[in-house]
Design a protein around this motif. Structure first.
Motif, short mmCIF file in Angstrom:
data_model
loop_
_atom_site.label_atom_id
_atom_site.label_comp_id
_atom_site.label_asym_id
_atom_site.label_seq_id
_atom_site.Cartn_x
_atom_site.Cartn_y
_atom_site.Cartn_z
N LEU A 57 23.40 4.03 5.45
CA LEU A 57 23.14 2.62 5.74
C LEU A 57 21.77 2.18 5.23
O LEU A 57 21.61 1.08 4.73
CB LEU A 57 23.24 2.39 7.25
CG LEU A 57 23.00 0.96 7.73
CD1 LEU A 57 24.05 0.03 7.14
CD2 LEU A 57 23.03 0.89 9.24
N GLY A 58 20.78 3.06 5.35
CA GLY A 58 19.44 2.69 4.94
C GLY A 58 19.13 3.01 3.49
O GLY A 58 18.00 2.79 3.03
N ALA A 59 20.05 3.53 2.77
CA ALA A 59 19.81 3.89 1.37
C ALA A 59 19.72 2.63 0.52
O ALA A 59 20.39 1.63 0.78
CB ALA A 59 20.94 4.78 0.87
N TYR A 105 20.89 -4.07 -5.10
CA TYR A 105 20.09 -5.28 -4.93
C TYR A 105 18.63 -4.99 -4.61
O TYR A 105 17.83 -5.92 -4.47
CB TYR A 105 20.67 -6.14 -3.81
CG TYR A 105 22.08 -6.61 -4.07
CD1 TYR A 105 22.34 -7.56 -5.06
CD2 TYR A 105 23.15 -6.10 -3.34
CE1 TYR A 105 23.63 -8.00 -5.31
CE2 TYR A 105 24.45 -6.53 -3.59
CZ TYR A 105 24.68 -7.47 -4.57
OH TYR A 105 25.96 -7.90 -4.83
N ASN A 106 18.28 -3.73 -4.48
CA ASN A 106 16.93 -3.37 -4.03
C ASN A 106 15.86 -3.91 -4.96
O ASN A 106 14.89 -4.53 -4.53
CB ASN A 106 16.83 -1.85 -3.89
CG ASN A 106 15.49 -1.44 -3.30
OD1 ASN A 106 14.57 -1.10 -4.03
ND2 ASN A 106 15.40 -1.48 -1.98
N SER A 107 16.04 -3.68 -6.25
CA SER A 107 15.04 -4.13 -7.23
C SER A 107 14.97 -5.65 -7.29
O SER A 107 13.89 -6.24 -7.35
CB SER A 107 15.38 -3.55 -8.61
OG SER A 107 14.40 -3.92 -9.55
N ALA A 108 16.16 -6.27 -7.24
CA ALA A 108 16.19 -7.73 -7.30
C ALA A 108 15.50 -8.34 -6.08
O ALA A 108 14.81 -9.36 -6.19
CB ALA A 108 17.64 -8.21 -7.37
N LEU A 162 3.47 -8.20 -2.64
CA LEU A 162 3.23 -7.34 -3.80
C LEU A 162 3.74 -5.93 -3.55
O LEU A 162 4.35 -5.32 -4.45
CB LEU A 162 1.73 -7.32 -4.12
CG LEU A 162 1.32 -6.48 -5.34
CD1 LEU A 162 1.94 -7.05 -6.61
CD2 LEU A 162 -0.21 -6.45 -5.46
N PHE A 163 3.52 -5.42 -2.35
CA PHE A 163 3.98 -4.06 -2.04
C PHE A 163 5.51 -3.98 -2.05
O PHE A 163 6.08 -2.97 -2.46
CB PHE A 163 3.45 -3.62 -0.68
CG PHE A 163 2.01 -3.19 -0.72
CD1 PHE A 163 1.24 -3.34 -1.86
CD2 PHE A 163 1.42 -2.61 0.40
CE1 PHE A 163 -0.08 -2.94 -1.89
CE2 PHE A 163 0.10 -2.20 0.37
CZ PHE A 163 -0.66 -2.37 -0.78
N SER A 164 6.16 -5.05 -1.60
CA SER A 164 7.63 -5.04 -1.65
C SER A 164 8.14 -4.99 -3.08
O SER A 164 9.26 -4.52 -3.34
CB SER A 164 8.18 -6.27 -0.93
OG SER A 164 7.83 -7.45 -1.62
N PHE A 165 7.33 -5.47 -4.00
CA PHE A 165 7.70 -5.43 -5.42
C PHE A 165 7.30 -4.09 -6.07
O PHE A 165 8.11 -3.42 -6.73
CB PHE A 165 7.03 -6.59 -6.17
CG PHE A 165 7.12 -6.50 -7.66
CD1 PHE A 165 8.34 -6.71 -8.31
CD2 PHE A 165 6.01 -6.18 -8.43
CE1 PHE A 165 8.43 -6.61 -9.70
CE2 PHE A 165 6.09 -6.09 -9.81
CZ PHE A 165 7.30 -6.30 -10.44
N LEU A 166 6.05 -3.67 -5.85
CA LEU A 166 5.56 -2.44 -6.50
C LEU A 166 6.25 -1.19 -5.98
O LEU A 166 6.50 -0.24 -6.75
CB LEU A 166 4.04 -2.33 -6.30
CG LEU A 166 3.16 -3.38 -6.98
CD1 LEU A 166 1.69 -3.14 -6.63
CD2 LEU A 166 3.35 -3.36 -8.49
N TYR A 167 6.55 -1.18 -4.70
CA TYR A 167 7.09 0.04 -4.10
C TYR A 167 8.58 -0.07 -3.76
O TYR A 167 9.07 0.55 -2.83
CB TYR A 167 6.28 0.40 -2.85
CG TYR A 167 4.83 0.69 -3.18
CD1 TYR A 167 4.48 1.87 -3.82
CD2 TYR A 167 3.83 -0.24 -2.90
CE1 TYR A 167 3.15 2.13 -4.16
CE2 TYR A 167 2.50 0.01 -3.22
CZ TYR A 167 2.17 1.20 -3.86
OH TYR A 167 0.87 1.46 -4.19
N ARG A 168 9.28 -0.88 -4.55
CA ARG A 168 10.73 -0.88 -4.39
C ARG A 168 11.28 0.47 -4.85
O ARG A 168 10.60 1.24 -5.56
CB ARG A 168 11.35 -2.02 -5.19
CG ARG A 168 11.14 -1.94 -6.69
CD ARG A 168 11.50 -3.28 -7.33
NE ARG A 168 11.49 -3.24 -8.78
CZ ARG A 168 10.39 -3.31 -9.52
NH1 ARG A 168 9.20 -3.42 -8.94
NH2 ARG A 168 10.47 -3.27 -10.85
N HIS A 169 12.51 0.76 -4.49
CA HIS A 169 13.07 2.10 -4.71
C HIS A 169 13.04 2.52 -6.18
O HIS A 169 13.38 1.76 -7.08
CB HIS A 169 14.51 2.15 -4.20
CG HIS A 169 15.18 3.46 -4.50
ND1 HIS A 169 14.79 4.65 -3.91
CD2 HIS A 169 16.21 3.77 -5.35
CE1 HIS A 169 15.54 5.63 -4.35
NE2 HIS A 169 16.42 5.13 -5.23
#
Length: 377
Positions: free
Chosen positions: A41-43, A47-50, A113-120
């Motif tokens: 579920l948490g994987a 859509y993660n990068s988007a 910014l962190f949500s963008f830089l440290y996406r999966h």
């Protein structure tokens, strides 16, 4: 408006179905015992990068919107304060706004910014970082010092404007009631207020403020329910009270605001440094007027509880005061509220003509006989 409501209702229904559908799929996933890591579920999904890119783009658009709205609507801000303490209040307000906005932009920039830089990224390994005492001390101490500075600077200004007014302050008694203001001034003869008592308040009898006419100082007091005049450049002390419910005296251009509380007199003193004519010239609005509004919801007609405020040059203000009529002159029936031993002193305010001197009995008799003969004819 009807179309907008319909669109929002349809959108709400669609989103509700999407939430229900997603919830059902989650529940099905949790019921499986052999869930693979890719289906956890948490994987991260496709859509993660988007999401990371979209969140950062949202923040950039928000910055543009914030800056644009400030510039576009700056013209609707209140003009420079028309009182001495108001300018200091405005200064510390903008200092607080700058400090808060700096913190707001820094925190939210890093957040998005962190949500963008440290996406999966499957090629990047997560580092487990528990805590750092030095970092904890820094981000606790700095905000504490900054906030303490803002609080104490504001407290200093507040203490100054709520302190005792200067001895030469012009004192004005203002009372709020549903739904209007009544203002009382000390008369020009003694420049002292008469006492008041809430038990004496009587609208029908012409005494809405409960002035006590057993006090000689009240004989020359005058009141006004349509406008309040104050002098420019001289301290003004507002003695504030309420007759029924909670009200609030608000003079936006003077940065004056103080609650009017039933049974608990409050006060606020200030110095207006721009007359009404000065503000009209400064703003280029010949019909501009200061106003006193109520900013405490006090009932159904709260919106209309306003009072015209006129700031006069000192000489014009004194001239205006001398042109006002005392309460006893406006309503001679109030003479009945004056004790017998003070009626002679109060009578000079109840009529524009001097009190008649004692008339000789023979003159009275002659007058009566003359009038009687006219009636017989």
């Amino acid at each position: 408006m009807t179309i907008l409501i319909a669109v929002l209702a349809i959108l709400f229904i669609v989103l509700t179905f999407m939430v229900v559908s997603k919830t059902q799929s989650i529940l099905k996933g949790l019921s499986k015992s052999d869930v693979e890591e890719s289906e956890y579920l948490g994987a991260p999904d496709r859509y993660n990068s988007a999401n990371g890119v979209g969140l950062f783009a949202f923040w950039l658009i928000s910055i543009v919107g914030i800056v644009w709205s400030f510039i576009a609507y700056k013209k609707d801000f209140l003009p420079e304060a028309s009182s001495i303490h108001g300018k200091e209040t405005d200064y510390w307000f903008w200092v607080s706004m700058v400090v808060i906005m700096i913190g707001f932009f820094i925190v939210n920039t890093f957040l998005f910014l962190f949500s963008f830089l440290y996406r999966h990224n499957k090629n990047r390994k997560v580092t487990f970082y528990t805590h750092n005492n030095n970092l904890e001390i820094i981000w606790t101490t700095i905000p504490a010092i900054v906030m303490a500075g803002l609080v104490f600077s504001g407290l200093r200004v507040w203490t100054k404007i709520t302190s005792e007014a200067p001895a030469n302050a012009e004192q004005i008694d203002i009372m709020g009631k549903q739904f209007g203001w009544t203002v009382r001034y000390a008369g020009v003869d003694d420049n002292q207020f008469g006492k008041y008592n809430y038990k004496l308040m009587d609208d029908a009898g012409g005494n809405p403020m409960g002035v006590d006419f057993s006090d000689p100082n009240s004989f020359d007091d005058f009141a006004n329910a349509s406008e309040m005049h104050i002098p420019k450049g001289k301290p003004v002390l507002l003695k504030i009270r309420a007759r029924d419910v909670l009200h609030s005296v608000f003079i936006p251009h003077m940065r004056v605001k103080m609650d009017a509380v039933p049974g608990m007199p409050t006060k606020f003193w200030f110095v207006a440094d721009k007359s009404t004519e000065d503000m009209r010239a400064e703003l280029g609005k010949p019909d501009f007027n200061y106003e006193i509004a109520c900013t405490e919801i006090c009932g159904r007609s709260h919106f209309g509880m306003k009072l015209l405020l006129v700031v006069d040059e000192p000489a014009d203000y004194e001239k205006w005061k001398k042109s006002q009529k005392p309460l006893l002159t406006e309503n001679p029936d109030l003479l009945s509220k004056v004790p017998d031993n003070l009626k002679a002193k109060a009578q000079k305010y109840t009529s524009t003509e001097p009190v008649a001197a004692e008339v000789a009995p023979e003159v009275v008799a002659s007058s009566v006989l003359g009038n009687s003969s006219k009636v017989l004819k």
